[in-house]
Design a protein around this motif. Structure first.
Motif, PDB file in Angstrom:
ATOM      1  N   ILE A 150       0.839  -1.201   0.000  1.00  0.00           N
ATOM      2  CA  ILE A 150       0.000   0.000   0.000  1.00  0.00           C
ATOM      3  C   ILE A 150       0.877   1.255   0.000  1.00  0.00           C
ATOM      4  CG2 ILE A 150      -1.869   1.215   1.185  1.00  0.00           C
ATOM      5  CD1 ILE A 150      -2.585  -1.560   0.035  1.00  0.00           C
ATOM      6  N   ARG A 151       1.977   1.209   0.731  1.00  0.00           N
ATOM      7  CA  ARG A 151       2.855   2.376   0.844  1.00  0.00           C
ATOM      8  C   ARG A 151       3.483   2.744  -0.500  1.00  0.00           C
ATOM      9  NH1 ARG A 151       8.175   3.597   2.683  1.00  0.00           N
ATOM     10  NH2 ARG A 151       8.722   1.397   2.790  1.00  0.00           N
ATOM     11  N   ALA A 152       3.574   1.762  -1.379  1.00  0.00           N
ATOM     12  CA  ALA A 152       4.167   2.017  -2.691  1.00  0.00           C
ATOM     13  C   ALA A 152       3.208   2.719  -3.655  1.00  0.00           C
ATOM     14  CB  ALA A 152       4.635   0.699  -3.323  1.00  0.00           C
ATOM     15  N   LEU A 153       1.947   2.832  -3.283  1.00  0.00           N
ATOM     16  CA  LEU A 153       0.964   3.472  -4.159  1.00  0.00           C
ATOM     17  C   LEU A 153       1.086   4.989  -4.093  1.00  0.00           C
ATOM     18  CD1 LEU A 153      -2.234   1.356  -3.336  1.00  0.00           C
ATOM     19  CD2 LEU A 153      -0.703   1.090  -5.299  1.00  0.00           C
ATOM     20  N   SER A 154       0.875   5.628  -5.216  1.00  0.00           N
ATOM     21  CA  SER A 154       0.852   7.090  -5.260  1.00  0.00           C
ATOM     22  C   SER A 154      -0.512   7.579  -4.774  1.00  0.00           C
ATOM     23  CB  SER A 154       1.084   7.573  -6.688  1.00  0.00           C
ATOM     24  OG  SER A 154       0.000   7.167  -7.516  1.00  0.00           O
ATOM     25  N   PRO A 155      -0.647   8.863  -4.432  1.00  0.00           N
ATOM     26  CA  PRO A 155      -1.947   9.380  -3.993  1.00  0.00           C
ATOM     27  C   PRO A 155      -3.057   9.158  -5.015  1.00  0.00           C
ATOM     28  CG  PRO A 155      -0.221  10.939  -3.431  1.00  0.00           C
ATOM     29  CD  PRO A 155       0.416   9.874  -4.283  1.00  0.00           C
ATOM     30  N   TRP A 156      -2.761   9.324  -6.299  1.00  0.00           N
ATOM     31  CA  TRP A 156      -3.811   9.134  -7.298  1.00  0.00           C
ATOM     32  C   TRP A 156      -4.166   7.668  -7.483  1.00  0.00           C
ATOM     33  CZ3 TRP A 156       0.816  11.627  -8.136  1.00  0.00           C
ATOM     34  CH2 TRP A 156       1.794  10.945  -8.836  1.00  0.00           C
ATOM     35  N   GLU A 157      -3.197   6.779  -7.270  1.00  0.00           N
ATOM     36  CA  GLU A 157      -3.516   5.351  -7.312  1.00  0.00           C
ATOM     37  C   GLU A 157      -4.405   4.969  -6.125  1.00  0.00           C
ATOM     38  OE1 GLU A 157       0.229   3.144  -9.485  1.00  0.00           O
ATOM     39  OE2 GLU A 157       0.581   4.006  -7.490  1.00  0.00           O
ATOM     40  N   GLN A 191       2.530   6.324   4.618  1.00  0.00           N
ATOM     41  CA  GLN A 191       3.935   6.719   4.557  1.00  0.00           C
ATOM     42  C   GLN A 191       4.559   6.783   5.951  1.00  0.00           C
ATOM     43  OE1 GLN A 191       5.794   7.097   1.647  1.00  0.00           O
ATOM     44  NE2 GLN A 191       3.913   6.192   0.828  1.00  0.00           N
ATOM     45  N   SER A 192       3.767   7.150   6.943  1.00  0.00           N
ATOM     46  CA  SER A 192       4.284   7.291   8.313  1.00  0.00           C
ATOM     47  C   SER A 192       3.961   6.079   9.186  1.00  0.00           C
ATOM     48  CB  SER A 192       3.714   8.559   8.953  1.00  0.00           C
ATOM     49  OG  SER A 192       2.296   8.493   9.023  1.00  0.00           O
ATOM     50  N   PHE A 193       3.476   5.021   8.563  1.00  0.00           N
ATOM     51  CA  PHE A 193       2.994   3.849   9.298  1.00  0.00           C
ATOM     52  C   PHE A 193       4.053   3.278  10.234  1.00  0.00           C
ATOM     53  CE2 PHE A 193       2.115  -0.713   9.709  1.00  0.00           C
ATOM     54  CZ  PHE A 193       0.763  -0.712  10.008  1.00  0.00           C
ATOM     55  N   ALA A 194       5.260   3.103   9.762  1.00  0.00           N
ATOM     56  CA  ALA A 194       6.309   2.457  10.558  1.00  0.00           C
ATOM     57  C   ALA A 194       6.695   3.269  11.786  1.00  0.00           C
ATOM     58  CB  ALA A 194       7.538   2.207   9.692  1.00  0.00           C
ATOM     59  N   GLN A 195       6.505   4.587  11.732  1.00  0.00           N
ATOM     60  CA  GLN A 195       6.884   5.449  12.849  1.00  0.00           C
ATOM     61  C   GLN A 195       5.760   5.621  13.877  1.00  0.00           C
ATOM     62  OE1 GLN A 195       7.552   6.572   9.474  1.00  0.00           O
ATOM     63  NE2 GLN A 195       9.475   5.454   9.790  1.00  0.00           N
ATOM     64  N   ALA A 196       4.546   5.206  13.500  1.00  0.00           N
ATOM     65  CA  ALA A 196       3.398   5.400  14.399  1.00  0.00           C
ATOM     66  C   ALA A 196       3.475   4.442  15.585  1.00  0.00           C
ATOM     67  CB  ALA A 196       2.095   5.191  13.634  1.00  0.00           C
ATOM     68  N   ILE A 197       2.890   4.867  16.690  1.00  0.00           N
ATOM     69  CA  ILE A 197       2.866   4.052  17.901  1.00  0.00           C
ATOM     70  C   ILE A 197       1.631   3.148  17.876  1.00  0.00           C
ATOM     71  CG2 ILE A 197       2.695   4.088  20.424  1.00  0.00           C
ATOM     72  CD1 ILE A 197       4.056   6.832  20.336  1.00  0.00           C
ATOM     73  N   PRO A 252      -2.297   3.643  12.772  1.00  0.00           N
ATOM     74  CA  PRO A 252      -3.310   4.271  11.904  1.00  0.00           C
ATOM     75  C   PRO A 252      -3.121   3.893  10.442  1.00  0.00           C
ATOM     76  CG  PRO A 252      -2.434   5.859  13.474  1.00  0.00           C
ATOM     77  CD  PRO A 252      -1.570   4.638  13.586  1.00  0.00           C
ATOM     78  N   TYR A 253      -4.211   3.579   9.764  1.00  0.00           N
ATOM     79  CA  TYR A 253      -4.181   3.210   8.351  1.00  0.00           C
ATOM     80  C   TYR A 253      -5.555   3.456   7.765  1.00  0.00           C
ATOM     81  CZ  TYR A 253      -6.983  -0.936   9.473  1.00  0.00           C
ATOM     82  OH  TYR A 253      -8.009  -1.768   9.877  1.00  0.00           O
ATOM     83  N   ARG A 254      -5.657   3.369   6.478  1.00  0.00           N
ATOM     84  CA  ARG A 254      -6.968   3.374   5.811  1.00  0.00           C
ATOM     85  C   ARG A 254      -6.924   2.333   4.707  1.00  0.00           C
ATOM     86  NH1 ARG A 254     -11.402   7.231   5.225  1.00  0.00           N
ATOM     87  NH2 ARG A 254     -12.705   6.546   3.493  1.00  0.00           N
ATOM     88  N   LEU A 255      -7.704   1.296   4.874  1.00  0.00           N
ATOM     89  CA  LEU A 255      -7.776   0.226   3.876  1.00  0.00           C
ATOM     90  C   LEU A 255      -9.024  -0.584   4.170  1.00  0.00           C
ATOM     91  CD1 LEU A 255      -6.260  -1.164   1.495  1.00  0.00           C
ATOM     92  CD2 LEU A 255      -5.338  -2.754   3.206  1.00  0.00           C
ATOM     93  N   GLU A 256      -9.907  -0.681   3.189  1.00  0.00           N
ATOM     94  CA  GLU A 256     -11.123  -1.457   3.347  1.00  0.00           C
ATOM     95  C   GLU A 256     -11.039  -2.749   2.539  1.00  0.00           C
ATOM     96  OE1 GLU A 256     -13.267   2.001   2.196  1.00  0.00           O
ATOM     97  OE2 GLU A 256     -12.054   2.741   3.863  1.00  0.00           O
ATOM     98  N   MET A 257     -11.783  -3.738   2.954  1.00  0.00           N
ATOM     99  CA  MET A 257     -11.716  -5.045   2.298  1.00  0.00           C
ATOM    100  C   MET A 257     -12.140  -4.959   0.838  1.00  0.00           C
ATOM    101  SD  MET A 257     -10.667  -8.079   3.143  1.00  0.00           S
ATOM    102  CE  MET A 257     -10.881  -8.339   4.911  1.00  0.00           C
ATOM    103  N   ALA A 258     -13.046  -4.045   0.515  1.00  0.00           N
ATOM    104  CA  ALA A 258     -13.527  -3.916  -0.862  1.00  0.00           C
ATOM    105  C   ALA A 258     -12.626  -3.041  -1.723  1.00  0.00           C
ATOM    106  CB  ALA A 258     -14.944  -3.340  -0.863  1.00  0.00           C
ATOM    107  N   CYS A 259     -11.530  -2.543  -1.167  1.00  0.00           N
ATOM    108  CA  CYS A 259     -10.588  -1.718  -1.926  1.00  0.00           C
ATOM    109  C   CYS A 259     -10.090  -2.490  -3.143  1.00  0.00           C
ATOM    110  CB  CYS A 259      -9.431  -1.313  -1.024  1.00  0.00           C
ATOM    111  SG  CYS A 259      -8.145  -0.372  -1.851  1.00  0.00           S
ATOM    112  N   ARG A 260      -9.917  -1.801  -4.249  1.00  0.00           N
ATOM    113  CA  ARG A 260      -9.558  -2.472  -5.504  1.00  0.00           C
ATOM    114  C   ARG A 260      -8.048  -2.626  -5.696  1.00  0.00           C
ATOM    115  NH1 ARG A 260     -13.170   0.771  -9.842  1.00  0.00           N
ATOM    116  NH2 ARG A 260     -12.176   2.502  -8.728  1.00  0.00           N
ATOM    117  N   VAL A 261      -7.289  -2.475  -4.636  1.00  0.00           N
ATOM    118  CA  VAL A 261      -5.846  -2.704  -4.736  1.00  0.00           C
ATOM    119  C   VAL A 261      -5.579  -4.189  -4.982  1.00  0.00           C
ATOM    120  CG1 VAL A 261      -5.543  -3.109  -2.249  1.00  0.00           C
ATOM    121  CG2 VAL A 261      -3.634  -2.252  -3.594  1.00  0.00           C
ATOM    122  N   ARG A 262      -4.529  -4.475  -5.756  1.00  0.00           N
ATOM    123  CA  ARG A 262      -4.160  -5.856  -6.040  1.00  0.00           C
ATOM    124  C   ARG A 262      -2.881  -6.200  -5.281  1.00  0.00           C
ATOM    125  NH1 ARG A 262      -8.422  -8.214  -8.235  1.00  0.00           N
ATOM    126  NH2 ARG A 262      -7.091  -9.799  -9.202  1.00  0.00           N
TER     127      ARG A 262
END
Length: 252
Positions: A36-43, A63-69, A120-130
């Motif tokens: 997910i981190r490799a995706l651009s904002p428009w992707e 992008q900041s996922f690894a630094q989050a508590i 913190p993240y944003r990703l839903e099961m129905a997301c069309r990411v492959r």
């Protein structure tokens, strides 16, 4: 018996007096997060079907996922179900009961216990990411269901269909998936109204924790916020609760 909840799209910085536990699929979550981190904002905008503003917010979170508590899941999700669950007001015994009896399904983490630490993240099961050429449903396959039914033969579904669909095709022959519906009168018919259904799911999860419910038949005693079991239509693996329509609608 385990009860399953959906996650919430919005998150906050919550904390538990009991600290955090480690998600069972923590390593897979980290691997998926890298994709997910490799995706651009428009992707992200296209895959998640969100506005440019929400896409940028999701991009920044990943992008900041690894630094989050890491914070406990039940204290971090911020939606109607979790406000009704109100984990912050549960005592230690009830929190331990919640940890033992409730699971939160997540597109990123798979299966979470309420005290599992998440970032913190944003990703839903129905997301069309492959991922590895697969949809998120195919990526998780039957792993979510196997993790649930390794602990119990009975899963009570308090999740939305988006997340229940990650379990439903993979229920083992020895297992049961009991769907709980909360219906209210609307335009002359009994319907599931999402706002009130979310609130009721959270209230029932709290009921399960406080009363240490291990038998799904004991859920028939749930009568909070005016909800009552419909004994005539509650048959087999389906439990239906009804209530009268309130005057106003709360905001999510």
């Amino acid at each position: 018996m385990l009860a399953i909840l959906s996650p919430a799209k919005n998150m906050k910085e919550g904390c538990s007096p009991m600290g955090e536990t480690v998600p069972i699929f923590a390593h897979r979550a980290e691997s998926l997060q890298e994709r997910i981190r490799a995706l651009s904002p428009w992707e992200i905008e296209s895959a998640m079907r969100v506005s440019p503003q929400l896409a940028m917010k999701a991009f920044a979170l990943h992008q900041s996922f690894a630094q989050a508590i890491p914070r406990p899941a039940a204290f971090s999700y911020d939606g109607l179900a979790y406000r009704s669950l109100d984990a912050a007001t549960l005592g230690e015994e009830a929190l331990l009961s919640l940890q033992a009896r409730v699971r939160i399904l997540s597109a990123l983490y798979g299966v979470l216990r309420p005290l599992d630490g998440i970032r913190p993240y944003r990703l839903e099961m129905a997301c069309r990411v492959r991922v590895e050429g697969k949809s998120l449903y195919a990526y998780w396959g039957g792993d979510i269901a196997r993790a649930l039914y390794a602990q119990t033969d009975v899963v009570v579904n308090l999740a939305s269909e988006e997340y229940a669909s990650a379990v439903r095709p993979h229920v083992p022959t020895h297992g049961r998936l009991i769907d709980v519906e909360f219906q209210m009168p609307h335009k002359g018919r009994l319907r599931v109204l999402p706002t009130y259904a979310k609130m009721a799911r959270g209230r029932m999860a709290r009921f399960i924790a406080v009363h240490a419910v291990d038998d799904p038949d004991d859920l028939r005693g749930f009568c909070e916020d005016g909800w009552q079991i419909d004994p005539v239509r509650s048959l087999g693996n389906r439990m239906i609760f009804t209530r009268q329509a309130p005057v106003s609608t709360p905001e999510d």
